[in-house]
Design a protein around this motif. Sequence first.
Motif, PDB file in Angstrom:
ATOM      1  N   ASP A 520       0.836  -1.206   0.000  1.00 58.74           N
ATOM      2  CA  ASP A 520       0.000   0.000   0.000  1.00 58.74           C
ATOM      3  C   ASP A 520       0.872   1.259   0.000  1.00 58.74           C
ATOM      4  OD1 ASP A 520      -2.337  -1.449  -0.022  1.00 58.74           O
ATOM      5  OD2 ASP A 520      -2.667  -1.303   2.148  1.00 58.74           O
ATOM      6  N   GLU A 523       2.269   1.785  -3.417  1.00 58.66           N
ATOM      7  CA  GLU A 523       1.223   2.331  -4.286  1.00 58.66           C
ATOM      8  C   GLU A 523       1.125   3.836  -4.110  1.00 58.66           C
ATOM      9  OE1 GLU A 523      -0.988   2.215  -7.242  1.00 58.66           O
ATOM     10  OE2 GLU A 523      -1.160   0.214  -6.375  1.00 58.66           O
ATOM     11  N   PRO A 527       2.720   5.040  -7.703  1.00 49.74           N
ATOM     12  CA  PRO A 527       1.496   4.437  -8.248  1.00 49.74           C
ATOM     13  C   PRO A 527       1.714   3.856  -9.636  1.00 49.74           C
ATOM     14  CG  PRO A 527       1.348   6.852  -8.194  1.00 49.74           C
ATOM     15  CD  PRO A 527       2.562   6.471  -7.417  1.00 49.74           C
ATOM     16  N   LEU A 532       4.019  -4.047  -8.907  1.00 47.35           N
ATOM     17  CA  LEU A 532       2.902  -4.150  -7.965  1.00 47.35           C
ATOM     18  C   LEU A 532       1.867  -5.216  -8.330  1.00 47.35           C
ATOM     19  CD1 LEU A 532       2.236  -0.444  -6.919  1.00 47.35           C
ATOM     20  CD2 LEU A 532       2.765  -2.347  -5.407  1.00 47.35           C
TER      21      LEU A 532
END
Length: 554
Positions: A520, A523, A527, A532
């Motif tokens: 998380d 991310e 992003p 991921l």
Amino acid sequence: MALRFVSNNEHLIDYGSLRTLVVDDIPGMRSALKMTLANFGITRTDVASTAQEAIFRLGNGPYDLILADYNLGEARDGQQLLEELRHRGLITLQTVYVMVTAEAMYERVAATAELAPDDYLLKPFNGEVLRNRLEVIFQRKLAFSEAHRRFAEGDLEGAVAACDSLMRNKPRYLVDALRFKGELLNAMGRFEEGEALYRLVIEMRAVPWARLGLARVLHALGRAQEAEAILLDALAAAPEMMAAYDLLAEVRIARKDLVGAQQSLQEGAAISGKTVRRQQQLGELAYENGDLETARTAFQAALDKGRHSIFVSPADYGNLCRVQVEQGNLNGALDTLKKNKDSLQLAPEGQLVTAVIQSMVHSRSGQADLARRALDEAGRLRGEGVHGDGRLMLDLADSCMTQGRNEESDAIIGEVAKNAHDSEALLSKAREIYARCGRAADGEELLKKATADVRKLNNEGVYLAQKGDFDGAVSRLLTAAKEAPYNPRILMNAAWVLLRDADQNGLKEGGLQEAKRLLDEVERLAPGHSRLPGLRSQVREIEARYGISRRPHP
């Protein structure tokens, strides 16, 4: 989905139960579309005049159908609205999104867009045309409902199996099923299978998305030269394929061709300059290449077009101000802070940007007292745990060193080095700061120690994991993650070894939860990072193996 079974595997749409949202900036068009929908039973219709209003409405509850005008008369158009809704998780794959446009050129835009709407309608059109299109779309959504459900649950293997079943039983959806399966294989890290699939599609039909998908898997496999050649061919055939310009930039960055990467993004921005993330990356590349004017223009465009967008952060204001300062436009930097004061004061990170930029401006203009006050404010925020991106923190270190606050500067640069031990651009910037202040030897020693500690922990952890010593690997990589909490590579390696340990030796208390927390954080920091999806897939596999119920990831 609002479908009613009839016979022979056919269904009728229960229009009366559909929740619909019409998005158009012209009141008359909103009323006309609402009336057209009501003529064939769609009466549960809300309206929005802007993308922001649409996002607000969707935040309060889901819709089955969205009709959005392409030109919304504001910073964001209907395509950008679609991208933001997907990014925020406000619509699912089962939501029908139809673009309404008077622009004939949109046909090519939709055909080449990586994230395209379910369909588009050219104005003018009548109710019969709209109804016929909706019939086709909803039947397709029904066909893909099992694959979409599995995907939403995180069962990517099940989604792949559903695509295979769909191709066998409903061949009219063959191409669409192949496209979704390719995306799934890519998300699962099964790149060789993805390559075979995309080459098959290209042999069947040279659709733009297949070339893009093939280039993406080749890039993931480290075959950057092949990926670049395919992307150049794809763009020659379909120059409106925006995602290809973005991917080409990524491929060229991997090949250390930063000038070529900037050129790719400039060509894409010249065709469609509204995408905030494209402007952000263009600004960053131009800055790295020393092209300050292009960087300034791109960073300004990102702010102008991304106002109120989820994709804009305080770092974007810092990026623009930094370029203005380096161009000698000190008043311009202060003006940027003044114009965006309300946005920057909303979050501590924005307050840190303001303090750092003010310290830079006042230092360069010889106002030592004002610079000191700004540095004191930045120090206070840092003491409360507020952190900025690597460039901003180096700006702060530079201002500290200029004011003779060497201890503070060393601490900040050491922190940046740990969190960017593999970023030559940031490390080079740090060396420049030390050299400019006559402390080159001190800087080299500090950077060597900061990067060596983290690199040693990371390399030892990966080595031990490969040797099967997971206890030692987990210990070292979690220590590295604690030392470098803003380093995406370190955090992903720590998550990876926790997941490998769970896969090989079973669950250990808190291990899976910590891996998910680390992902998380990645991310948030990076992003869309290519690693991921594969790591998230490993999490889901472990949860499924041990019967752990999971909340859908946002």
